[in-house]
Scaffold this motif. Structure first.
Motif, PDB file in Angstrom:
ATOM      1  N   LYS A 104       0.822  -1.210   0.000  1.00 17.69           N
ATOM      2  CA  LYS A 104       0.000   0.000   0.000  1.00 17.69           C
ATOM      3  C   LYS A 104       0.852   1.255   0.000  1.00 17.69           C
ATOM      4  N   LYS A 135      -6.164  -7.791  -7.051  1.00 17.00           N
ATOM      5  CA  LYS A 135      -7.199  -6.785  -6.820  1.00 17.00           C
ATOM      6  C   LYS A 135      -6.615  -5.480  -6.278  1.00 17.00           C
ATOM      7  N   ARG A 136      -7.122  -4.367  -6.823  1.00 17.22           N
ATOM      8  CA  ARG A 136      -6.714  -3.019  -6.386  1.00 17.22           C
ATOM      9  C   ARG A 136      -7.878  -2.343  -5.679  1.00 17.22           C
ATOM     10  N   GLU A 137      -7.564  -1.616  -4.611  1.00 15.36           N
ATOM     11  CA  GLU A 137      -8.575  -0.841  -3.880  1.00 15.36           C
ATOM     12  C   GLU A 137      -8.003   0.533  -3.563  1.00 15.36           C
ATOM     13  N   TYR A 139      -8.853   4.024  -1.350  1.00 12.69           N
ATOM     14  CA  TYR A 139      -9.671   4.549  -0.259  1.00 12.69           C
ATOM     15  C   TYR A 139      -9.362   6.032  -0.079  1.00 12.69           C
ATOM     16  N   ARG A 155     -15.521   7.260   4.352  1.00  9.87           N
ATOM     17  CA  ARG A 155     -14.957   7.083   3.012  1.00  9.87           C
ATOM     18  C   ARG A 155     -15.828   7.829   2.024  1.00  9.87           C
TER      19      ARG A 155
END
Length: 190
Positions: A104, A135-137, A139, A155
């Motif tokens: 991250k 997988k990409r996230e 926030y 968020r």
């Protein structure tokens, strides 16, 4: 016989009733939610890294997963009773991508949100040990505080996050358990 209240007592009693009605009126008809101020903006970009691993398994030989290797066979009766006749049961190995770790990047409004670029292990084709990005996230979060210093983190989407600034004031519904309803937040002029 008629009771007479001294004038001061009547005035105090009327003032208390009016104050109680004002409080109940404010509670019932005043603005909903808790008055909060935006105190912090932050972002975090995460990517799951998967590693190719060798896993062992067992199944009926006619139901093996694709790519199974190191197969050992034996004939057994089906313990569940779904197969009438004894059949070949196999133990095998198979290569599978499994979650290994998360990389991250994080920062605040002064830094440009950017995806991490981790070094990945590379093994020869068909061998365990290689890594790949999965997988990409993303926030985008804001921290809100009320006058009693209670804090909530909400968020928001990237576009809204860009528009918000520290010091902005909002009203946010908070349930009896202290959980804020972030999507219902609205600007306030407190």
């Amino acid at each position: 016989m008629r009771l007479r209240f001294p004038r001061l007592r009547v005035i105090v009693l009327v003032a208390m009733v009016v104050a109680a009605l004002a409080i109940v009126g404010w509670w019932a008809f005043g603005p909903s939610g808790v008055a909060v101020e935006l105190t912090k903006r932050s972002w975090r970009m995460e990517i799951i890294v998967e590693r190719l691993r060798s896993e062992s398994g067992s199944d009926w030989c006619d139901e093996l997963p694709e790519g199974a290797f190191d197969i050992s066979r034996r004939t057994i009766a089906d313990p569940t009773g779904k197969r009438a006749e004894p059949g070949e049961h196999c133990r095998y190995n198979v290569l599978a991508w499994r979650r290994s770790w998360i990389v991250k990047n994080e920062g605040g409004p002064g830094e440009r949100p950017d995806w991490p670029r981790p070094p990945l292990r590379m093994a020869p084709p068909g061998q365990p040990g290689s890594e790949r990005l999965s997988k990409r996230e993303a926030y985008f979060e804001i921290e809100l505080r009320d006058r009693e210093d209670h804090a909530w983190v909400c968020r928001v989407d990237a576009e809204r996050w860009q528009q918000l600034r520290v010091g902005m004031r909002f009203r946010i519904p908070v349930d009896r358990f202290g959980t804020a309803n972030c999507p219902a937040m609205y600007p306030s002029n407190i």
